[in-house]
Design a protein around this motif. Structure first.
Motif, mmCIF file in Angstrom:
data_model
loop_
_atom_site.group_PDB
_atom_site.id
_atom_site.type_symbol
_atom_site.label_atom_id
_atom_site.label_comp_id
_atom_site.label_asym_id
_atom_site.label_seq_id
_atom_site.Cartn_x
_atom_site.Cartn_y
_atom_site.Cartn_z
ATOM 1 N N HIS A 16 43.891 36.996 46.068
ATOM 2 C CA HIS A 16 43.518 36.852 44.662
ATOM 3 C C HIS A 16 42.924 35.469 44.391
ATOM 4 N N GLU A 17 43.506 34.433 44.961
ATOM 5 C CA GLU A 17 42.965 33.078 44.782
ATOM 6 C C GLU A 17 41.657 32.910 45.546
ATOM 7 N N LEU A 18 41.570 33.550 46.694
ATOM 8 C CA LEU A 18 40.340 33.485 47.487
ATOM 9 C C LEU A 18 39.185 34.108 46.697
ATOM 10 N N ALA A 19 39.404 35.276 46.132
ATOM 11 C CA ALA A 19 38.363 35.941 45.335
ATOM 12 C C ALA A 19 38.063 35.137 44.076
ATOM 13 N N ALA A 20 39.093 34.632 43.430
ATOM 14 C CA ALA A 20 38.926 33.859 42.196
ATOM 15 C C ALA A 20 38.096 32.607 42.441
ATOM 16 N N TYR A 21 38.228 32.033 43.614
ATOM 17 C CA TYR A 21 37.480 30.828 43.947
ATOM 18 C C TYR A 21 35.977 31.066 43.760
ATOM 19 N N PHE A 22 35.514 32.262 44.129
ATOM 20 C CA PHE A 22 34.078 32.549 44.080
ATOM 21 C C PHE A 22 33.618 33.152 42.757
ATOM 22 N N ILE A 23 34.488 33.844 42.075
ATOM 23 C CA ILE A 23 34.033 34.493 40.825
ATOM 24 C C ILE A 23 34.338 33.669 39.577
ATOM 25 N N GLU A 24 35.117 32.628 39.724
ATOM 26 C CA GLU A 24 35.482 31.798 38.575
ATOM 27 C C GLU A 24 34.263 31.286 37.821
ATOM 28 N N ASP A 25 33.279 30.763 38.552
ATOM 29 C CA ASP A 25 32.085 30.220 37.910
ATOM 30 C C ASP A 25 31.255 31.312 37.254
ATOM 31 N N LEU A 26 31.271 32.509 37.805
ATOM 32 C CA LEU A 26 30.480 33.598 37.241
ATOM 33 C C LEU A 26 31.022 34.047 35.885
ATOM 34 N N MET A 27 32.303 33.816 35.645
ATOM 35 C CA MET A 27 32.932 34.301 34.426
ATOM 36 C C MET A 27 32.894 33.294 33.290
ATOM 37 N N ARG A 28 32.425 32.109 33.543
ATOM 38 C CA ARG A 28 32.319 31.092 32.497
ATOM 39 C C ARG A 28 31.177 31.450 31.568
ATOM 40 N N GLU A 29 31.381 31.162 30.278
ATOM 41 C CA GLU A 29 30.308 31.383 29.301
ATOM 42 C C GLU A 29 29.258 30.316 29.495
ATOM 43 N N VAL A 30 28.027 30.724 29.341
ATOM 44 C CA VAL A 30 26.900 29.800 29.515
ATOM 45 C C VAL A 30 26.604 29.117 28.211
ATOM 46 N N LEU B 176 26.532 35.668 48.178
ATOM 47 C CA LEU B 176 26.888 35.775 49.592
ATOM 48 C C LEU B 176 26.544 34.484 50.331
ATOM 49 N N GLN B 177 25.391 33.906 50.005
ATOM 50 C CA GLN B 177 24.999 32.656 50.655
ATOM 51 C C GLN B 177 25.967 31.530 50.288
ATOM 52 N N VAL B 178 26.361 31.453 49.012
ATOM 53 C CA VAL B 178 27.330 30.443 48.564
ATOM 54 C C VAL B 178 28.650 30.636 49.310
ATOM 55 N N MET B 179 29.068 31.885 49.454
ATOM 56 C CA MET B 179 30.324 32.178 50.148
ATOM 57 C C MET B 179 30.243 31.723 51.609
ATOM 58 N N LYS B 180 29.134 32.038 52.258
ATOM 59 C CA LYS B 180 28.984 31.656 53.666
ATOM 60 C C LYS B 180 28.989 30.134 53.830
ATOM 61 N N GLU B 181 28.345 29.448 52.878
ATOM 62 C CA GLU B 181 28.339 27.982 52.945
ATOM 63 C C GLU B 181 29.754 27.428 52.770
ATOM 64 N N GLN B 182 30.520 28.023 51.865
ATOM 65 C CA GLN B 182 31.896 27.564 51.654
ATOM 66 C C GLN B 182 32.757 27.879 52.873
ATOM 67 N N PHE B 183 32.536 29.042 53.470
ATOM 68 C CA PHE B 183 33.279 29.396 54.681
ATOM 69 C C PHE B 183 33.021 28.350 55.775
ATOM 70 N N ALA B 184 31.767 27.891 55.854
ATOM 71 C CA ALA B 184 31.431 26.860 56.850
ATOM 72 C C ALA B 184 32.154 25.551 56.531
ATOM 73 N N LYS B 185 32.234 25.202 55.245
ATOM 74 C CA LYS B 185 32.954 23.979 54.854
ATOM 75 C C LYS B 185 34.433 24.088 55.204
ATOM 76 N N TRP B 186 34.978 25.270 55.062
ATOM 77 C CA TRP B 186 36.383 25.485 55.408
ATOM 78 C C TRP B 186 36.577 25.610 56.917
#
Length: 154
Positions: free
Chosen positions: A140-154, A80-90
């Motif tokens: 769909h692209e808006l949501a993907a923007y935030f979850i893309e990194d979460l779905m990457r293998e570590v 949520l904090q990452v999202m809010k920071e990105q919203f501020a950048k936008w």
């Protein structure tokens, strides 16, 4: 706690109670021999050990559940904090930030309008502004923007 976690322990506890009563009744009746009583006592002891182990296992599972819930809550807060920071950048307005979160959660335009007590047309206009500022084709692209990194293998 969930009954499913404790179901094996409950079954074992009932088996222990059964064997205790059976052993006591066998001792009082003097009808069964030493071998029979010894066997029942060994089964009772085995059930007791398994019950103890099962309760320890449930205890450790509960600790893991608590840790995982804590991690999940922390990650949700961080996201949520990452999202809010990105919203501020936008440079989204406070209303656009709220609409963005609701879009990402999957609410329909109508549901967002009802929740925010505005007209659906207003929400559609805000969504269009959000997509333009975020350079996204849609929710769909808006949501993907935030979850893309979460779905990457570590």
């Amino acid at each position: 706690m969930s009954l499913k976690l404790y179901l094996p322990a409950i079954v074992l506890a009932f088996a222990m109670v059964f064997f205790i009563f059976d052993i006591i009744s066998d001792v009082l009746s003097n009808e069964d021999g030493f071998l029979h009583l010894s066997l029942e006592l060994m089964v009772f002891m085995a059930i007791s050990l398994v019950l103890f182990h099962e309760l320890q296992h449930v205890k450790s599972l509960n600790k893991v559940i608590i840790i995982e819930k804590s991690k999940t809550a922390r990650l949700a807060g961080e996201l949520l904090q990452v999202m809010k920071e990105q919203f501020a950048k936008w440079q989204l307005t406070p209303s656009e930030c709220e609409v963005s979160l609701l879009l990402i959660k999957g609410l329909s335009m109508k549901e967002i309008a009802e929740a925010r007590q505005v007209k659906e047309k207003t929400v559609r206009g805000q969504a269009t502004a959000i997509y333009a500022k975020a350079n996204c084709a849609g929710r769909h692209e808006l949501a993907a923007y935030f979850i893309e990194d979460l779905m990457r293998e570590v």
